[in-house]
Enzyme design. Sequence first.
Site, PDB file in Angstrom:
ATOM      1  N   TYR A 146       0.807  -1.212   0.000  1.00 61.31           N
ATOM      2  CA  TYR A 146       0.000   0.000   0.000  1.00 61.31           C
ATOM      3  C   TYR A 146       0.845   1.269   0.000  1.00 61.31           C
ATOM      4  O   TYR A 146       0.336   2.358  -0.292  1.00 61.31           O
ATOM      5  CB  TYR A 146      -0.939   0.026   1.209  1.00 61.31           C
ATOM      6  CG  TYR A 146      -1.990  -1.069   1.212  1.00 61.31           C
ATOM      7  CD1 TYR A 146      -2.195  -1.891   0.122  1.00 61.31           C
ATOM      8  CD2 TYR A 146      -2.779  -1.288   2.329  1.00 61.31           C
ATOM      9  CE1 TYR A 146      -3.157  -2.887   0.130  1.00 61.31           C
ATOM     10  CE2 TYR A 146      -3.754  -2.275   2.358  1.00 61.31           C
ATOM     11  CZ  TYR A 146      -3.927  -3.079   1.246  1.00 61.31           C
ATOM     12  OH  TYR A 146      -4.883  -4.063   1.267  1.00 61.31           O
ATOM     13  N   ASP A 186      -2.367 -18.425   2.262  1.00 64.90           N
ATOM     14  CA  ASP A 186      -3.499 -19.079   1.611  1.00 64.90           C
ATOM     15  C   ASP A 186      -4.073 -20.196   2.475  1.00 64.90           C
ATOM     16  O   ASP A 186      -5.284 -20.259   2.703  1.00 64.90           O
ATOM     17  CB  ASP A 186      -3.120 -19.579   0.215  1.00 64.90           C
ATOM     18  CG  ASP A 186      -1.749 -20.230   0.153  1.00 64.90           C
ATOM     19  OD1 ASP A 186      -1.084 -20.324   1.202  1.00 64.90           O
ATOM     20  OD2 ASP A 186      -1.350 -20.638  -0.946  1.00 64.90           O
ATOM     21  N   ASP A 208      -4.919  -6.921   6.139  1.00 66.28           N
ATOM     22  CA  ASP A 208      -6.175  -6.304   5.728  1.00 66.28           C
ATOM     23  C   ASP A 208      -7.198  -7.382   5.392  1.00 66.28           C
ATOM     24  O   ASP A 208      -8.348  -7.359   5.851  1.00 66.28           O
ATOM     25  CB  ASP A 208      -5.905  -5.409   4.520  1.00 66.28           C
ATOM     26  CG  ASP A 208      -7.056  -4.489   4.176  1.00 66.28           C
ATOM     27  OD1 ASP A 208      -8.081  -4.511   4.883  1.00 66.28           O
ATOM     28  OD2 ASP A 208      -6.939  -3.749   3.184  1.00 66.28           O
ATOM     29  N   ASP A 264     -10.431  -8.910   7.934  1.00 59.48           N
ATOM     30  CA  ASP A 264     -11.815  -8.851   7.453  1.00 59.48           C
ATOM     31  C   ASP A 264     -12.455 -10.234   7.489  1.00 59.48           C
ATOM     32  O   ASP A 264     -13.634 -10.375   7.847  1.00 59.48           O
ATOM     33  CB  ASP A 264     -11.852  -8.293   6.024  1.00 59.48           C
ATOM     34  CG  ASP A 264     -11.763  -6.777   5.978  1.00 59.48           C
ATOM     35  OD1 ASP A 264     -11.505  -6.165   7.038  1.00 59.48           O
ATOM     36  OD2 ASP A 264     -11.946  -6.199   4.892  1.00 59.48           O
ATOM     37  N   LYS A 275       4.019 -15.393   2.816  1.00 59.35           N
ATOM     38  CA  LYS A 275       3.994 -16.194   1.592  1.00 59.35           C
ATOM     39  C   LYS A 275       5.441 -16.474   1.204  1.00 59.35           C
ATOM     40  O   LYS A 275       5.903 -16.183   0.102  1.00 59.35           O
ATOM     41  CB  LYS A 275       3.242 -15.437   0.492  1.00 59.35           C
ATOM     42  CG  LYS A 275       2.929 -16.277  -0.758  1.00 59.35           C
ATOM     43  CD  LYS A 275       2.024 -17.462  -0.482  1.00 59.35           C
ATOM     44  CE  LYS A 275       1.699 -18.174  -1.796  1.00 59.35           C
ATOM     45  NZ  LYS A 275       1.014 -19.458  -1.567  1.00 59.35           N
TER      46      LYS A 275
END
Length: 336
Positions: free
Chosen positions: A120, A198, A222, A226, A166
């Site tokens: 970001y 994942d 993020d 959620d 990852k």
Amino acid sequence: MSDLIVALPGDGIGPEVTEQALRVLEAMPVDVEVVELPFGGNAIDATGSPLPAETLAACRASAAVLLGAVGGPKWDGGDVRPEQGLLGLRKELDVYANLRPAAQGDVDLVVVRELVGGLYFGARGVRDDGTVFDTCEYHPSQVERVARRAFELARTRSGSLVSVDKANVLDTSKLWRRVVTEVGAGYPDVQLRHALVDSFAIEVAVSPGSLDVVVTENMFGDILSDLASGVTGGLGLAPSASLGDEGPGIFEPVHGSAPDIAGTGRANPAAMLRSLALLLEHALGRADLARQLAAAVDSTLLTHPTSDAGGSTTTAEFGAAVLATLEEESWARTPS
């Protein structure tokens, strides 16, 4: 001297849920001064900037920032967007550790999300051939400080920490895993486990009750926070606290501005009230009041459900019900 709390109601349902939080804060036995300032889309309309200089200066001088929500279709497609104000404020205050608790029933986990680095905040642009790029970068010091915050939190809870990356694909994740492991050597009382994002998403979806503290980078945090909110009641219930090593933190609900229900009285203020509880704990040092407010919100969710929970309680009615519960406490005073 009163502690300064800067309220940034923002856009959409932001002003509505912020109003309820300020009503509750007014009833609390804390010595604070509250100032409301423009931020996000409404600030763009008023000043051309989503983060006006006056707003930023006040935030820097405050004890805490209570933020509603930003954004909406009115500002989509423009060169200046409300979300730029949010990213800018996080960066300016260096609130690198975003705590996102998710609790319901047997589930009680906290995602510690690195907040001021990664994809970001990396370089982005469009090349001459039409290729669009976004860059994910992390310095070891950025990983170290948020990892240390997560280990410190984990040792006050169950002593269990999952670090999510990852590392089988991304160089930034390989760095992440190495640095977190190095920091973990200083916390022998905390059990560290590494997980790939994942497969870990499946864990959050199917067995969230087995998780306690999770630490991860910005974008993964993020998404995973959620998801955790979704399995514990939805974004309308999810609070957050964004903290740095010095200066004020930012306390805000995870949900967006929900422009489709703005002005209808249907917004659920629970996430904002829970964010206020985090402010009481982390910014004002009143963990006792934070627990009382959180308990009042929990009981009100059962007795006065809002429309997103199958009920008909309005935003203001929910705030009033929380206040009525709190007024049973011996410290409460009648709000004006």
